[in-house]
Design a protein around this motif. Structure first.
Motif, PDB file in Angstrom:
ATOM      1  N   VAL A 198       0.836  -1.206   0.000  1.00 28.63           N
ATOM      2  CA  VAL A 198       0.000   0.000   0.000  1.00 28.63           C
ATOM      3  C   VAL A 198       0.872   1.258   0.000  1.00 28.63           C
ATOM      4  N   ALA A 199       2.010   1.186   0.682  1.00 31.64           N
ATOM      5  CA  ALA A 199       2.877   2.364   0.775  1.00 31.64           C
ATOM      6  C   ALA A 199       3.375   2.804  -0.607  1.00 31.64           C
ATOM      7  N   ASP A 200       3.374   1.883  -1.571  1.00 29.67           N
ATOM      8  CA  ASP A 200       3.823   2.248  -2.927  1.00 29.67           C
ATOM      9  C   ASP A 200       2.780   3.060  -3.688  1.00 29.67           C
ATOM     10  N   ARG A 201       1.612   3.188  -3.105  1.00 31.39           N
ATOM     11  CA  ARG A 201       0.506   3.974  -3.663  1.00 31.39           C
ATOM     12  C   ARG A 201       0.227   3.628  -5.130  1.00 31.39           C
ATOM     13  N   HIS A 202       0.659   4.452  -6.093  1.00 31.91           N
ATOM     14  CA  HIS A 202       0.229   4.257  -7.482  1.00 31.91           C
ATOM     15  C   HIS A 202       0.974   3.139  -8.200  1.00 31.91           C
ATOM     16  N   ARG A 203       2.023   2.646  -7.586  1.00 30.53           N
ATOM     17  CA  ARG A 203       2.747   1.538  -8.225  1.00 30.53           C
ATOM     18  C   ARG A 203       2.175   0.219  -7.725  1.00 30.53           C
ATOM     19  N   GLY A 204       2.391  -0.858  -8.502  1.00 30.43           N
ATOM     20  CA  GLY A 204       1.983  -2.182  -8.041  1.00 30.43           C
ATOM     21  C   GLY A 204       0.476  -2.360  -8.019  1.00 30.43           C
ATOM     22  N   MET A 205      -0.207  -1.875  -9.049  1.00 33.21           N
ATOM     23  CA  MET A 205      -1.659  -2.129  -9.170  1.00 33.21           C
ATOM     24  C   MET A 205      -1.913  -2.868 -10.466  1.00 33.21           C
ATOM     25  N   LEU A 206      -2.965  -3.683 -10.464  1.00 30.21           N
ATOM     26  CA  LEU A 206      -3.266  -4.500 -11.636  1.00 30.21           C
ATOM     27  C   LEU A 206      -4.776  -4.605 -11.805  1.00 30.21           C
ATOM     28  N   MET A 207      -5.218  -4.534 -13.059  1.00 29.91           N
ATOM     29  CA  MET A 207      -6.656  -4.599 -13.341  1.00 29.91           C
ATOM     30  C   MET A 207      -7.010  -5.974 -13.910  1.00 29.91           C
ATOM     31  N   PHE A 208      -8.210  -6.445 -13.569  1.00 31.58           N
ATOM     32  CA  PHE A 208      -8.657  -7.754 -14.053  1.00 31.58           C
ATOM     33  C   PHE A 208     -10.087  -7.647 -14.606  1.00 31.58           C
ATOM     34  N   ALA A 209     -10.396  -8.582 -15.492  1.00 28.43           N
ATOM     35  CA  ALA A 209     -11.788  -8.817 -15.896  1.00 28.43           C
ATOM     36  C   ALA A 209     -12.217 -10.090 -15.182  1.00 28.43           C
ATOM     37  N   VAL A 210     -13.018  -9.940 -14.128  1.00 30.36           N
ATOM     38  CA  VAL A 210     -13.323 -11.087 -13.264  1.00 30.36           C
ATOM     39  C   VAL A 210     -14.746 -11.589 -13.513  1.00 30.36           C
ATOM     40  N   PRO A 211     -14.919 -12.845 -13.919  1.00 32.60           N
ATOM     41  CA  PRO A 211     -16.278 -13.382 -14.045  1.00 32.60           C
ATOM     42  C   PRO A 211     -16.931 -13.415 -12.663  1.00 32.60           C
ATOM     43  N   MET A 212     -18.135 -12.853 -12.565  1.00 34.09           N
ATOM     44  CA  MET A 212     -18.752 -12.710 -11.246  1.00 34.09           C
ATOM     45  C   MET A 212     -19.249 -14.035 -10.673  1.00 34.09           C
ATOM     46  N   ASP A 213     -19.263 -15.096 -11.496  1.00 32.85           N
ATOM     47  CA  ASP A 213     -19.685 -16.386 -10.935  1.00 32.85           C
ATOM     48  C   ASP A 213     -18.484 -17.236 -10.516  1.00 32.85           C
TER      49      ASP A 213
END
Ligand SMILES: Cc1cc2nc3c(=O)[nH]c(=O)nc-3n(C[C@H](O)[C@H](O)[C@H](O)COP(=O)(O)OP(=O)(O)OC[C@H]3O[C@@H](n4cnc5c(N)ncnc54)[C@H](O)[C@@H]3O)c2cc1C
Length: 427
Positions: A215-230
């Motif tokens: 968390v301390a890295d704030r804007h670094r180390g984030m990733l987006m996913f397309a997650v099937p809701m089932d």
């Protein structure tokens, strides 16, 4: 961090089990009626706006117009069918490439159509997160396989999306988000909680923002996913809002296992992808707003004139406030058209999105308060139009409380304007 759908929650949660595409497919099939036989004019046609006007006037059922005496709340399936028909007629997915189900037109036609959509008080999109946020970001950072898989069903109204960004401890300051994505072999394991996730109960996929670093890295180390809701391990707990609807939810991710193919963009690209989503959300999403706002004002005045108790209010001092609303609507149109000009010139909108978001939400909230003060005088024996206006504007008033919060609060927009547009020093 968009809100989604004006369809009552019963229709949303009851009508479409998550992960079940059958209802959407049936709706798209049903919509093959008038839309499929209407030919959209070519992109070069100067008359695209007229075409849109004529098509909408011919095809929008009266009972789906909020200002019609025979209005009834449409079901989710009716909204799906209507939006699929609009897409079939060339009035949705306009700027998306034809290869992904779009119409390959320009932002100018998109604006022209939105002006016409705004003129009629039709149901708001039940899939705007898919069409206006997930779709564009998939087009930007997705693989070819992801574009082929996701984009056509979004436009065909066969696939709903929700946006999993906000968390209990990360709203305005999204960089505090904690939902963890840990790489394991060929895939990922996700754990954490999202909140205020609009449309989660009906969504087939979640555009999920996660943290791979600390968390301390704030804007670094984030990733987006397309997650099937089932996917096993996902739990949706609806939240009831002030208008009695359950259109958003808490979403819990408990050791959810995803293949690497669910990843949208490169590891560490999550923050830049998220900020692009937010820029779209603030600047160009629901481009019809100013024109719809104008239609709402016309509806309010028409309803007031239809009833002696209300028409007296128009004579008795509200005229000045209505004049202010007219001026505000014109200002908003100017902001939207300026954004479209910038996009046409291939220039980014950047922080100007905050100006537009601040302006429309504050003006509309004030207008909804004015409208509410007018319809508060409606009685059981008032005219049918006045009673319809009371229902419409009571809901608009309650919902407008959220308008200065979602897609970033007014305070946050003011911060952006102060620092990035005016270049004022931080205190
Ligand atoms: C109807 C609705 C639908 C939504 N849909 C979604 C969705 O689909 N997906 C999603 O991810 N999120 C969604 N959201 C969440 C929304 O994005 C957040 O509510 C919003 O970003 C504010 O975050 P917060 O609620 O945590 O408030 P906080 O960030 O805790 O803010 C609380 C108060 O502090 C003020 N504040 C915070 N920071 C500052 C600052 N730096 N300077 C001055 N004041 C500040 C805020 O303006 C606010 O008044 C939705 C919200 C609503 C109301």
């Amino acid at each position: 961090m968009l809100t989604e759908t004006t369809v009552p929650s019963a229709a949303v949660t009851g009508g479409e089990p998550r992960g079940n595409l059958a209802a959407g497919q049936a709706a798209a099939k049903a919509s093959a009626t008038p839309a499929a036989i209407v030919q959209a004019p070519s992109a070069r046609s100067a008359n695209y706006r007229q075409y849109a006007r004529d098509w909408l006037a011919t095809n929008l059922p009266s009972h789906m117009r909020s200002d019609a005496a025979d209005y009834r709340t449409p079901t989710l399936a009716e909204c799906q069918a209507w939006e699929a028909a609009m897409h079939g007629a060339g009035l949705a997915g306009m700027t998306w490439p034809k290869a992904y189900g779009g119409h390959g037109l320009t932002i100018a036609e998109h604006l022209a159509v939105n002006k016409e959509i705004g003129r009629l008080l039709m149901p708001e999109s039940v899939s705007s997160i898919g069409k206006e946020l997930a779709g564009p970001i998939i087009m930007t950072v997705g693989t070819e396989e992801q574009k082929q898989r996701f984009l056509p069903p979004i436009l065909a109204m066969q696939q709903f999306w929700c946006q999993g960004f906000s968390e209990p401890d990360a709203g305005s300051d999204l960089a505090r988000l904690r939902t963890r994505a840990i790489q394991e072999g060929d895939g990922w394991r996700i754990s954490g909680q999202k909140i205020w996730t609009s449309g989660a109960a009906k969504a087939h996929y979640c555009l999920l923002l996660t943290r791979t670093g600390v968390v301390a890295d704030r804007h670094r180390g984030m990733l987006m996913f397309a997650v099937p809701m089932d996917t096993p391990g996902i739990r949706v707990v609806p939240i009831r809002s002030i208008d009695g609807k359950e259109s958003f939810a808490e979403v819990f991710f408990d050791e959810v296992v995803l293949p690497d193919a669910a990843r949208l963009g490169a590891p560490d690209e999550g923050w830049s992808a998220a900020t692009r989503v937010l820029a779209i959300e603030r600047a160009t999403n629901r481009m019809y707003r100013a024109w719809r706002f104008e239609a709402e004002l016309a509806f309010l005045v028409r309803a007031a004139k239809s009833d002696p108790r209300l028409s007296g209010l128009l004579d008795g001092g509200l005229a000045g406030r209505i004049g202010e609303v007219v001026a505000q609507i014109d200002g908003l149109k100017g902001l939207v058209e300026r954004s479209v000009d910038l996009l046409k010139a291939a220039q980014g909108i950047g922080s100007r999105g905050s100006l537009t978001k601040l302006y429309w939400s504050e003006c509309h909230q004030a207008f909804a308060g004015l409208a509410r003060s007018v319809v508060a005088h409606v009685r059981p024996n008032s005219s049918p139009l006045a009673r319809r206006a009371r229902d419409y504007f009571t809901h608009a008033y309650l919902f407008s409380r959220a308008e200065t919060i979602y897609a970033g609060t007014s305070e946050v927009q003011l911060d952006v304007i102060a620092q990035r547009i005016l270049q004022l020093p931080k205190e």
